[in-house]
Motif scaffolding. Structure first.
Motif, PDB file in Angstrom:
ATOM      1  N   ARG A  71      39.678  36.942  48.354  1.00 50.98           N
ATOM      2  CA  ARG A  71      38.719  37.176  47.526  1.00 50.98           C
ATOM      3  C   ARG A  71      37.205  37.319  48.379  1.00 50.98           C
ATOM      4  O   ARG A  71      36.364  37.559  47.902  1.00 50.98           O
ATOM      5  N   ARG A 124      34.276  38.486  50.359  1.00 53.24           N
ATOM      6  CA  ARG A 124      33.408  39.600  50.613  1.00 53.24           C
ATOM      7  C   ARG A 124      32.389  39.378  51.675  1.00 53.24           C
ATOM      8  O   ARG A 124      31.550  38.709  51.448  1.00 53.24           O
ATOM      9  N   ASP A 180      34.879  37.546  45.624  1.00 50.18           N
ATOM     10  CA  ASP A 180      35.236  38.385  44.311  1.00 50.18           C
ATOM     11  C   ASP A 180      35.290  37.451  43.237  1.00 50.18           C
ATOM     12  O   ASP A 180      35.800  36.269  43.401  1.00 50.18           O
ATOM     13  N   ARG A 197      37.139  37.642  40.656  1.00 51.72           N
ATOM     14  CA  ARG A 197      38.402  37.491  39.897  1.00 51.72           C
ATOM     15  C   ARG A 197      39.244  36.388  40.762  1.00 51.72           C
ATOM     16  O   ARG A 197      38.734  35.900  41.754  1.00 51.72           O
TER      17      ARG A 197
END
Ligand code: GLY
Length: 249
Positions: free
Chosen positions: A123, A125, A148, A150
Motif C-alpha cells: 500500500r 506510495r 493506498d 485500499r
C-alpha cells in the motif's frame, strides 16, 4: 534453553494489533496499523507461528486506540530510550493486545514485522529507500509518503508440518499465474531457485501471497484465489485471515 523457565505475569485477552512506526530519534511517524494472525489453524487454533497472514489497515485501530498507543506506548519508549542515551532511529514495532483495559504491549521489535510488512509495503506510495534514508539521517519531517486507501491482505502459504519439522525442496508452480491477477503481489520468503531455474520451497513460511482490494473481504478473496493457483506438495494456508473483524464472534 531460554524457554525452560517461564514467568506468567498476566493473562491478556483481546485482539492483536501491530503498530509499526518510523522513528528518527525524536519524530515518530506511525504507519498504518496491521493485524497479524499467529495461530497456525483456521479460527485461531493450534500452535503459534511467526504469522500466518496479516491485513492492513484494520478497523481495530480506532482514533481512540491509536491516541492511547501514541501517548502511552510510543512516545514514552522513544523518550526513555533518548534519556538513556539511545537515540533510536529506524522502525519500531509494537505488538499489542487490545484488552478491555486498553492496549497492552506484548513485545517490541526494532524491524518491520513479517507478515505485517507485506500488506504495508503493497500500500505504500512513496520511495521506500528515501524514506528509510531520511529516517536514519534524523530528517523524518522532510519525507513525504502516504498509503493506498485500499486494504491489502497477505495469506502465508506454508510447508506441511510447519511450525514443526517440515521438508524443503518442493517444486512450486503457479507463481506467474498468481502474480498476474489484478492487485496481487507474491512475496517469496522460504524459497530458493535451483540450478535449473526451478523455484522450490526452502523454509516453513514459503510465500506471502498479497492482494489489494476495495475492502478487506475483497482483498482476502483475491489473495485466497491467488493461493489456489499456486501448488507445491503439502502446501497449506489459512483461508480466514481477517475473519474476527469481518464476522465478529
Ligand atoms: N509478525 C510478528 C513479527 O514479525 O514479529
Amino acid at each position: 534453553d531460554a524457554g525452560n523457565s517461564v514467568v506468567i505475569e498476566e493473562r491478556l485477552e483481546g485482539q492483536e494489533l501491530s503498530v509499526l512506526a518510523l522513528v528518527d530519534g525524536r519524530t515518530i511517524s506511525v504507519l498504518d496499523p496491521a493485524q497479524d494472525h499467529k495461530p497456525v489453524g483456521e479460527g485461531d487454533t493450534g500452535p503459534n507461528t511467526g504469522g500466518m497472514g496479516a491485513y492492513c489497515p484494520t478497523p481495530l485501530a480506532t482514533e481512540d486506540v491509536m491516541g492511547k498507543v501514541q501517548r502511552d506506548v510510543l512516545v514514552p519508549i522513544v523518550d526513555a530510550l533518548r534519556r538513556e542515551g539511545t537515540e533510536f532511529r529506524g522502525v519500531l514495532y509494537a505488538g499489542l493486545m487490545l484488552t478491555p483495559a486498553g492496549p497492552k504491549v506484548l513485545e517490541f521489535n526494532v524491524r518491520f514485522g513479517d507478515p505485517e510488512c507485506q500488506p504495508l509495503m503493497t500500500r505504500l506510495r512513496g520511495d521506500l529507500l528515501e524514506i528509510l534514508w531520511q529516517t536514519a539521517q534524523g530528517n523524518l519531517d522532510d519525507v513525504e509518503f502516504d498509503f493506498d486507501p485500499r486494504t491489502a491482505c497477505t495469506v502465508v502459504m506454508c510447508a506441511e508440518g510447519y511450525p514443526g519439522a517440515y521438508r524443503k525442496g518442493m517444486e512450486i508452480s503457479g507463481l506467474s499465474e498468481a502474480g498476474a491477477l489484478e492487485g496481487v503481489v507474491v512475496f517469496q520468503a522460504g524459497t530458493k531457485r535451483t540450478e535449473n531455474g526451478q523455484t522450490v520451497t526452502n523454509g516453513g513460511r514459503v510465500l506471502g501471497v498479497t492482494a489489494l482490494g476495495e475492502d478487506l473481504r475483497i482483498a482476502r478473496d483475491r489473495a485466497n484465489e491467488a493461493c489456489r493457483l499456486i501448488e507445491f506438495e503439502g502446501a497449506f494456508y489459512r483461508h480466514d485471515i481477517g475473519e474476527r473483524v469481518l464476522a465478529p464472534a
